[in-house]
Design an enzyme around this catalytic site. Structure first.
Site, PDB file in Angstrom:
ATOM      1  N   ALA A   1      22.997  70.142  65.793  1.00  0.00           N
ATOM      2  CA  ALA A   1      22.729  70.471  65.005  1.00  0.00           C
ATOM      3  C   ALA A   1      20.640  71.540  65.258  1.00  0.00           C
ATOM      4  O   ALA A   1      20.302  70.517  65.845  1.00  0.00           O
ATOM      5  CB  ALA A   1      21.461  70.586  63.488  1.00  0.00           C
ATOM      6  N   CYS A   2      21.046  72.780  65.484  1.00  0.00           N
ATOM      7  CA  CYS A   2      19.752  73.385  66.030  1.00  0.00           C
ATOM      8  C   CYS A   2      19.533  74.509  65.238  1.00  0.00           C
ATOM      9  O   CYS A   2      19.620  74.296  64.277  1.00  0.00           O
ATOM     10  CB  CYS A   2      19.602  73.791  67.563  1.00  0.00           C
ATOM     11  SG  CYS A   2      20.461  75.470  67.352  1.00  0.00           S
ATOM     12  N   GLY A   3      18.195  74.910  65.375  1.00  0.00           N
ATOM     13  CA  GLY A   3      18.086  76.123  64.371  1.00  0.00           C
ATOM     14  C   GLY A   3      18.453  77.143  64.403  1.00  0.00           C
ATOM     15  O   GLY A   3      18.617  77.216  62.877  1.00  0.00           O
TER      16      GLY A   3
ATOM     17  N   ILE B   1      20.514  73.572  61.404  1.00  0.00           N
ATOM     18  CA  ILE B   1      20.086  72.481  60.827  1.00  0.00           C
ATOM     19  C   ILE B   1      20.211  72.627  59.290  1.00  0.00           C
ATOM     20  O   ILE B   1      20.554  71.780  58.721  1.00  0.00           O
ATOM     21  CB  ILE B   1      18.907  72.029  61.440  1.00  0.00           C
ATOM     22  CG1 ILE B   1      17.928  70.915  60.662  1.00  0.00           C
ATOM     23  CG2 ILE B   1      17.746  73.265  60.829  1.00  0.00           C
ATOM     24  CD1 ILE B   1      19.058  70.211  61.491  1.00  0.00           C
TER      25      ILE B   1
END
Length: 98
Positions: free
Chosen positions: A9-11, A42
């Site tokens: 996950a990232c933003g 995320i």
């Protein structure tokens, strides 16, 4: 050895998680660990954690999760990457020993 289900996950679920996902694939392949990787934002982690074993993220964690979460900013900076890889492999060993 059972397949490890990993959320990366990232933003936004696009840019940095793509870079990290490739490095995670390489890490698991090098260590002969079967893996299923899902790239997410995320914000989706809480709703997807029930179908995953491990969360690897490049962003701050907005909450606590039921699954182990590893912060992997080192995959982007290169600083401390070996330490993060060791942490991921340690979590995988715990998951597979259950």
């Amino acid at each position: 050895m059972s397949e490890v289900r990993v959320l990366v996950a990232c933003g936004a679920g696009i840019a940095t998680s793509t870079v990290v996902m490739k490095k995670i694939e390489d890490l698991f392949k090098t260590n002969n660990i079967p893996v299923q990787i899902t790239q997410i934002k995320i914000a989706e982690a809480a709703s997807k954690q029930d179908n995953a074993d491990l969360l690897i993220t490049t962003t701050m964690l907005p909450t606590e999760y039921k699954i182990p979460a590893v912060k992997a900013m080192a995959f982007l900076t290169g600083i401390g990457q070996e330490k993060v890889e060791a942490q991921i492999l340690e979590e995988v060993a715990k998951i597979q020993s259950k």
